[in-house]
Design a protein around this motif. Structure first.
Motif, PDB file in Angstrom:
ATOM      1  N   ALA A   1       0.827  -1.204   0.000  1.00 49.09           N
ATOM      2  CA  ALA A   1       0.000   0.000   0.000  1.00 49.09           C
ATOM      3  C   ALA A   1       0.859   1.252   0.000  1.00 49.09           C
ATOM      4  O   ALA A   1       0.497   2.274  -0.587  1.00 49.09           O
ATOM      5  CB  ALA A   1      -0.938  -0.003   1.209  1.00 49.09           C
TER       6      ALA A   1
ATOM      7  N   GLY B   1      -3.089   2.400   9.120  1.00 45.75           N
ATOM      8  CA  GLY B   1      -3.438   1.226   8.310  1.00 45.75           C
ATOM      9  C   GLY B   1      -4.700   0.549   8.833  1.00 45.75           C
ATOM     10  O   GLY B   1      -5.658   1.200   9.240  1.00 45.75           O
ATOM     11  N   GLY B   2      -4.667  -0.782   8.848  1.00 48.21           N
ATOM     12  CA  GLY B   2      -5.834  -1.544   9.279  1.00 48.21           C
ATOM     13  C   GLY B   2      -6.237  -1.238  10.709  1.00 48.21           C
ATOM     14  O   GLY B   2      -7.425  -1.204  11.051  1.00 48.21           O
TER      15      GLY B   2
ATOM     16  N   ALA C   1      -8.390   1.939  10.823  1.00 45.23           N
ATOM     17  CA  ALA C   1      -9.772   1.731  10.382  1.00 45.23           C
ATOM     18  C   ALA C   1     -10.606   1.123  11.503  1.00 45.23           C
ATOM     19  O   ALA C   1     -11.732   1.560  11.773  1.00 45.23           O
ATOM     20  CB  ALA C   1      -9.784   0.825   9.150  1.00 45.23           C
TER      21      ALA C   1
ATOM     22  N   PRO D   1      -2.786  10.043   2.109  1.00 42.83           N
ATOM     23  CA  PRO D   1      -3.834   9.363   1.328  1.00 42.83           C
ATOM     24  C   PRO D   1      -3.804   7.844   1.505  1.00 42.83           C
ATOM     25  O   PRO D   1      -4.846   7.198   1.448  1.00 42.83           O
ATOM     26  CB  PRO D   1      -3.495   9.733  -0.117  1.00 42.83           C
ATOM     27  CG  PRO D   1      -2.588  10.889  -0.048  1.00 42.83           C
ATOM     28  CD  PRO D   1      -1.927  10.900   1.288  1.00 42.83           C
ATOM     29  N   GLU D   2      -2.610   7.281   1.750  1.00 46.07           N
ATOM     30  CA  GLU D   2      -2.495   5.842   1.942  1.00 46.07           C
ATOM     31  C   GLU D   2      -3.392   5.369   3.088  1.00 46.07           C
ATOM     32  O   GLU D   2      -3.909   4.252   3.056  1.00 46.07           O
ATOM     33  CB  GLU D   2      -1.045   5.460   2.279  1.00 46.07           C
ATOM     34  CG  GLU D   2      -0.100   5.468   1.096  1.00 46.07           C
ATOM     35  CD  GLU D   2       0.523   6.837   0.835  1.00 46.07           C
ATOM     36  OE1 GLU D   2      -0.047   7.861   1.261  1.00 46.07           O
ATOM     37  OE2 GLU D   2       1.578   6.877   0.194  1.00 46.07           O
TER      38      GLU D   2
ATOM     39  N   ASP E   1      -7.614   7.619   2.552  1.00 48.67           N
ATOM     40  CA  ASP E   1      -8.538   7.213   1.487  1.00 48.67           C
ATOM     41  C   ASP E   1      -9.339   5.953   1.797  1.00 48.67           C
ATOM     42  O   ASP E   1     -10.541   5.910   1.539  1.00 48.67           O
ATOM     43  CB  ASP E   1      -7.775   7.031   0.157  1.00 48.67           C
ATOM     44  CG  ASP E   1      -7.347   8.362  -0.446  1.00 48.67           C
ATOM     45  OD1 ASP E   1      -7.733   9.402   0.134  1.00 48.67           O
ATOM     46  OD2 ASP E   1      -6.630   8.368  -1.462  1.00 48.67           O
ATOM     47  N   PRO E   2      -8.676   4.887   2.330  1.00 42.75           N
ATOM     48  CA  PRO E   2      -9.460   3.670   2.559  1.00 42.75           C
ATOM     49  C   PRO E   2     -10.616   3.869   3.535  1.00 42.75           C
ATOM     50  O   PRO E   2     -11.551   3.081   3.544  1.00 42.75           O
ATOM     51  CB  PRO E   2      -8.442   2.684   3.148  1.00 42.75           C
ATOM     52  CG  PRO E   2      -7.121   3.192   2.745  1.00 42.75           C
ATOM     53  CD  PRO E   2      -7.263   4.682   2.672  1.00 42.75           C
ATOM     54  N   LEU E   3     -10.573   4.912   4.362  1.00 42.87           N
ATOM     55  CA  LEU E   3     -11.648   5.087   5.344  1.00 42.87           C
ATOM     56  C   LEU E   3     -12.944   5.541   4.679  1.00 42.87           C
ATOM     57  O   LEU E   3     -14.020   5.425   5.268  1.00 42.87           O
ATOM     58  CB  LEU E   3     -11.238   6.110   6.415  1.00 42.87           C
ATOM     59  CG  LEU E   3     -10.014   5.722   7.247  1.00 42.87           C
ATOM     60  CD1 LEU E   3      -9.663   6.840   8.215  1.00 42.87           C
ATOM     61  CD2 LEU E   3     -10.281   4.443   8.024  1.00 42.87           C
TER      62      LEU E   3
ATOM     63  N   GLU F   1     -16.413   7.008   6.093  1.00 44.56           N
ATOM     64  CA  GLU F   1     -16.367   6.890   7.556  1.00 44.56           C
ATOM     65  C   GLU F   1     -15.167   7.610   8.142  1.00 44.56           C
ATOM     66  O   GLU F   1     -14.912   7.528   9.350  1.00 44.56           O
ATOM     67  CB  GLU F   1     -16.321   5.424   7.962  1.00 44.56           C
ATOM     68  CG  GLU F   1     -17.616   4.743   7.643  1.00 44.56           C
ATOM     69  CD  GLU F   1     -17.812   3.456   8.420  1.00 44.56           C
ATOM     70  OE1 GLU F   1     -17.295   3.360   9.546  1.00 44.56           O
ATOM     71  OE2 GLU F   1     -18.487   2.582   7.898  1.00 44.56           O
TER      72      GLU F   1
ATOM     73  N   LYS G   1       0.490   9.893  -4.023  1.00 42.37           N
ATOM     74  CA  LYS G   1       0.299   9.711  -2.587  1.00 42.37           C
ATOM     75  C   LYS G   1       1.582  10.120  -1.872  1.00 42.37           C
ATOM     76  O   LYS G   1       2.539  10.538  -2.514  1.00 42.37           O
ATOM     77  CB  LYS G   1      -0.050   8.256  -2.299  1.00 42.37           C
ATOM     78  CG  LYS G   1      -1.354   7.858  -2.973  1.00 42.37           C
ATOM     79  CD  LYS G   1      -1.758   6.452  -2.634  1.00 42.37           C
ATOM     80  CE  LYS G   1      -3.131   6.192  -3.216  1.00 42.37           C
ATOM     81  NZ  LYS G   1      -3.608   4.855  -2.933  1.00 42.37           N
TER      82      LYS G   1
END
Lengths: 404, 617
Positions: free
Chosen positions: A44, A233-234, A237, A262-263, A266-268, A271, A307
């Motif tokens: 990622a 990261g995870g 979240a 953004p790494e 963005d995945p969030l 939320e 990113k």
């Protein structure tokens, strides 16, 4: 069994020949640079990084290279293991004849490579590792670092945190060196600015294995006025989701390291928490001419917005180019001399230089707050925090380094 | 009060997730005796599939739960493919060999998941209808947690009904107890195994799918969960589904309260619990005696000394190796040092597993203690290289004597898991004690003495220590002690009857293997110049295990070949894109072609070519 063994040895004996073939076939002059990073362990972050340095290399070569020679970057995956990184570094130096090394993301691999550079007397530019030890307690004359360190980013946040004027703080950080450094730096910087601050709780979930529900409950129990977060990261979240489900962030400001990158942001998606004070990178929103040019070139080459990793990769190669031009040769001593106080006058994030005293670049980071714009997470109200303002003075920093 | 109730509920919700992940593993092991490393991969694929399917029906309750079920079913199908194309062909291989195949599957799935879903983390939607929290005794509890608390026991009840109220379930339970007998009664084992594997894989997929409202889906999920899943299965007793449930509750609830008191504990808590449980109850909470063993395999051929001709050939090869730095490049010497370190490590593990019959999942502990022992001797005591090289193996010996004393009281997979617990506890302590061990920043600056800094000079240091160590272990294998160790492995009852101290033999075998692993660790530390907690980690242990099994556990040459194949292929293949996929495929290829390991495959090849007579080792 024995013929097998003989075959292995035969294959081994043939290995050195592999390296000789391309060398003989080359016509144009080139400068070989070794690059090592955790491409499979942390894709990622390292994929955008690779795209960043590739773009810079292509641009430089298209414009005629450096000192009349083309840059050739050999890149290898360290599989996330320091000992593999060392083996690759050995191979790059002894077989591929790389003139220098750069890369690294994980702090332990950064430290291993830095120590290797010292032992083998090779110039190493640590692109991404954040560890403070890399330039301070375990610094050495062969190692420089580009990215703003844990201490610098924590200091940027502490400055904003002091303005909140909250008394009781809780911290949550992954339980490893980066998390510990980040908490220690934030505590000491905030205490300097706001001596009456109280630290009411700290949580240390294992990296990438946070038990978010229990962690959130434990933080809630201490009833802090504000929270400092280092998870990413995870873990981030999970923490965000459990925290908002359990109202941990209601009326409680959160200051969060790296979460604006953004790494991680963005995945969030929708939320993503709003109003968190973060360090990060607002990507295409940056409207300096240098960055717009970079952003457009990056979009065209890769079809996506840059990113944080992209900018680190890009600036790494810009730094190497500047060092090679200043040194005028690929000799290690000449490059090291060039690195002392080396200025990179123009980069997408603005000018920066490498401090002679502690080998840290003054490249900064962006500080802002998170928000949802059209359902997408973004950094807003950001400003560029120049790294030079968040470092101890060169004299102080030099004292933190071991004697050479 | 409300606070503690809320914390308990949080713990129970985690327990349900953990149980869902672990129960499939327990069922698969119970029937097929496969230690399935790919279980975490099934879990990860389940999560990714659910993420993709649920995204097709935004906000729909039916779409969400339908997506979760569909993901589980697809993962079950994936399990079927893995079972039918790979595992079915190697059930007759030596115990634990299937583990290597599942290791290959892990690598393949990692790269495929990255190619399909990309590197960036994915955050799935919250479960529709269960997206907020309710107040219980004034404390907010997420609704989805409450749903999970119900789903875990519901799945447990479903499995119980399946096992007790269907003919298939009765057969599965029968096979768990005695699969030879079930086969003798005319039950089609192949079918039973496939069905069990599919069920286990589907449960893993369900476990992953059901996690998407709680956490982001990412590429680290597979490995982050597999350790905990094994711990739960072992604490509960291998093959016992209700045991897995109790174990999941035990660990999760303990963790929920432990973080309040000592937040750093999470990192080792499951392994500490497992160690305590195994010391008190050697077969886990609900396991039965013998539940940790595979089917009895054919007794091994006794070891024979090599013929004088073979000895000459071997000597010639060793001399060729010794002369290699004179002709080969610097980098070849460096790679050969890595190869020799890996070989000594694998040979020491083989000494324990192959000759001693004690499988270890945590052999890296002694490798790491050796490396850290030497590194700390250099950085704290300021010792030069040679004395530090003596400190390392001694430290490893002490650690092996200590942990070995507990481990040899167990057997089979339980023993293996206690070694893993020991290694993980050591890893956790090393990781945590930043002031002494440097934590994960490790110890740097451990370079060879000035006379040995050149690649050639250090090659000879490594050569002397590693080849010496391998030679020594080989001598011991042929010594009376080695005969005793093998006697204990083949029949501990008979060995005891003729007056041998079984446990003492095993203990000494364990300690010797640990000491030699420590020696490998020392050579490793000085060749890399630094040590980090990874050297004690699961990855290092698994690498050793794969080398030994891949090479062939029944031959003394097995670990040597296994280490050679593993190190050289990995060094070559990691230069390529998607190298994990390629590496995994190569491993599967070797596994299918040579189900008795590389050594066995080479042996058969030579016999087919008429180059070797029967009975020679």
């Amino acid at each position: 069994m024995k013929p097998m063994r003989r075959k292995i040895l035969g294959a081994l004996a043939a290995l050195p020949m592999l390296g000789m073939i391309p060398a003989a076939a080359q016509a144009q002059e080139k400068i070989v640079i070794g690059e090592i990073n955790s491409y499979t362990a942390l894709p990622a972050f390292t994929e955008p990084y690779k795209k960043g340095w590739t773009l810079a290399m292509e641009e430089i070569n298209a414009a005629g290279g450096v000192n009349g020679a083309m840059l050739e970057i050999i890149s290898r995956d360290d599989t996330g293991d320091p000992s593999t990184a060392i083996r690759i570094a050995e191979e790059m130096i002894s077989r591929d004849e790389a003139v220098m090394l750069f890369g690294g993301f994980l702090s332990n691999i950064g430290l291993a490579l830095a120590d290797f550079a010292k032992q083998k007397q090779v110039f190493f530019l640590a692109s991404e590792p954040l560890s403070d030890a890399l330039v301070w307690s375990k610094g050495n004359r062969y190692t420089y670092r580009l990215r703003p360190s844990t201490h610098m980013q924590a200091a940027m946040l502490a400055e904003q945190a002091a303005k909140l004027d909250k008394k009781k703080w809780a911290t949550v950080a992954p339980n490893y060196a980066y998390g510990k450094d980040a908490v220690a730096a934030f505590k000491s910087e905030l205490t300097k600015l706001q001596p009456d601050v109280e630290w009411v709780a700290e949580q240390w979930p294992p990296l990438f294995k946070i038990d978010a529900g229990s962690t959130v409950r434990a933080l809630e129990r201490s009833k802090p006025d504000a929270i400092y977060n280092v998870t990413f990261g995870g873990d981030l979240a999970k923490f965000v989701r459990q925290g908002s489900l359990r109202f941990l962030f209601e009326d409680r400001p959160v200051v969060s390291l790296l979460s604006g990158e953004p790494e991680y942001l963005d995945p969030l998606g929708d939320e993503a928490p709003e109003g968190w004070i973060v360090t990060g990178y607002p990507s295409m929103d940056i409207d300096t001419p240098e960055h717009e040019e970079f952003g457009a070139a990056y979009m065209e080459r890769w079809g996506e917005a840059p990113k944080t990793g992209s900018i680190v990769g890009y600036n790494s190669v810009l730094s190497i180019k500047a060092a090679l031009e200043k040194a005028g040769s690929t000799d290690t001593e000449a490059m090291l001399a060039a690195m002392e106080g080396l200025e990179v006058p123009s980069s997408p994030t603005g000018p920066f230089y490498y401090r002679a005293a502690d080998h840290q670049a003054t490249m900064g980071a962006y500080v802002g707050t998170t928000a949802l714009v059209d359902g997408k997470p973004k950094m807003v109200d950001w400003f560029y925090a120049d790294g030079a303002n968040y470092l101890p003075s060169e004299e102080e920093a030099a004292k933190m380094r071991p004697a050479e | 009060m409300g606070f503690y109730v809320a914390q308990l509920l949080t713990g129970l919700a985690n327990a349900s997730s953990l149980f869902l992940i672990a129960c499939g593993l327990s069922i698969i092991f119970g029937v097929t005796r496969i230690v399935n490393f790919a279980h975490g991969s099934f879990y990860m694929v389940g999560a990714y599939l659910a993420y993709s399917i649920v995204a097709l029906f935004p906000g729909s309750i039916l779409g969400f739960w339908g997506g979760v079920i569909a993901a589980a079913l697809i993962v079950g199908l994936l399990g079927l493919v893995v079972e039918m194309t790979i595992l079915r062909r190697i059930y007759r291989a030596p115990e634990l060999f299937q583990l290597v195949a599942t290791f290959g599957v892990v690598l393949i799935i990692q790269d495929m998941a990255q190619a399909i879903w990309g590197a960036e983390d994915k955050l799935g939607p919250r479960a529709p209808g269960l997206s907020s929290a309710v107040r219980i005794m004034g404390e907010p509890i997420p609704e989805y947690d409450l749903a999970l608390i119900l789903i875990g026991p519901a799945v447990l009840a479903g499995i119980w009904l399946l096992f007790h109220r269907t003919r298939w379930g009765v057969l599965v339970r029968a096979a768990t107890q005695d699969r030879e007998m079930v086969g003798a009664l005319g039950v089609n084992q192949a079918w039973l195994f496939s069905a069990t594997f599919v069920l286990g894989a589907a449960l893993a997929g369900l476990g992953g799918a059901i996690q998407i409202p709680r956490e982001s889906v990412n590429l680290q999920m597979d490995l982050s969960v597999i350790g905990d899943a094994f711990v739960v299965v072992v604490i509960g007793g291998m093959g016992s589904v209700s045991g897995a449930f109790v174990a999941a509750v035990l660990i999760s609830v303990l963790n929920a309260f432990a973080v309040l008191v000592y937040p750093q504990i999470s990192i080792v808590l499951p392994f500490v619990v497992m160690a305590v449980v195994l010391i008190v109850r050697p077969y886990g909470l609900f396991g039965k005696e013998g539940s940790g063993h595979g089917a009895p395999t054919e007794p091994e051929q006794p070891l024979r000394l090599m013929s004088s001709r073979a000895t000459l050939v071997l000597m010639a090869l060793v001399f060729a190796l010794a002369a290699s730095p004179l002709v080969a490049s610097d980098f070849a010497s460096i790679l050969l040092v890595d190869l020799m370190v890996a070989t000594l490590f694998a040979v020491s593990l083989h000494f324990m597993m192959g000759l001693g019959g004690m499988v270890s999942f945590g052999h890296a502990a002694y490798f790491g203690v050796g490396a850290y022992g030497a590194a700390m001797a250099v950085s704290y005591l300021g010792l030069p290289m040679i004395p530090a090289m003596i400190v390392g193996p001694l430290a490893a010996a002490v650690a092996a004597l200590f942990f070995g004393w507990f481990c040899v009281r167990l057997s089979g997979v339980y023993l293996a898991m206690l070694t893993l617990a020991a290694a993980q506890i050591l890893w956790g302590v090393t990781f945590q004690s930043q002031e002494y061990t440097g934590g994960d920043d490790g110890i740097v600056g451990i370079w060879p003495a000035s006379w040995a800094t050149s690649d050639q000079a250090y090659f000879y240091v490594a050569f002397a220590l590693c080849i010496g160590g391998i030679w020594f272990l080989r001598r011991v294998a042929h010594s009376p002690f080695g005969y005793g160790l093998r006697g204990v492995r083949d029949s501990d009852v008979r060995a005891e009857a003729i007056g041998m101290d079984v446990k003492f033999h095993q203990w000494m075998g364990f300690a010797l293997a640990g000491t030699m692993a420590g020696l490998a660790g020392v050579v490793f530390a000085f060749s890399k110049g630094s040590v980090f907690p990874d050297v004690l980690g699961i990855g290092q242990s698994v690498d050793g295990l794969v080398m030994v099994l891949l090479g062939g556990i029944h031959a003394l040459a097995g670990p040597i070949l296994g280490a050679g194949v593993f190190v050289l292929i990995e060094d070559w293949v990691s230069r390529l894109d998607y190298w994990r996929f390629i590496f995994g495929m190569i491993i599967l290829g070797v596994v299918l072609l040579a189900p008795d390991g590389v050594a066995g495959g080479v042996d058969r090849l030579m016999r087919a070519l008429g180059l070797r007579r029967e009975g020679q080792t």
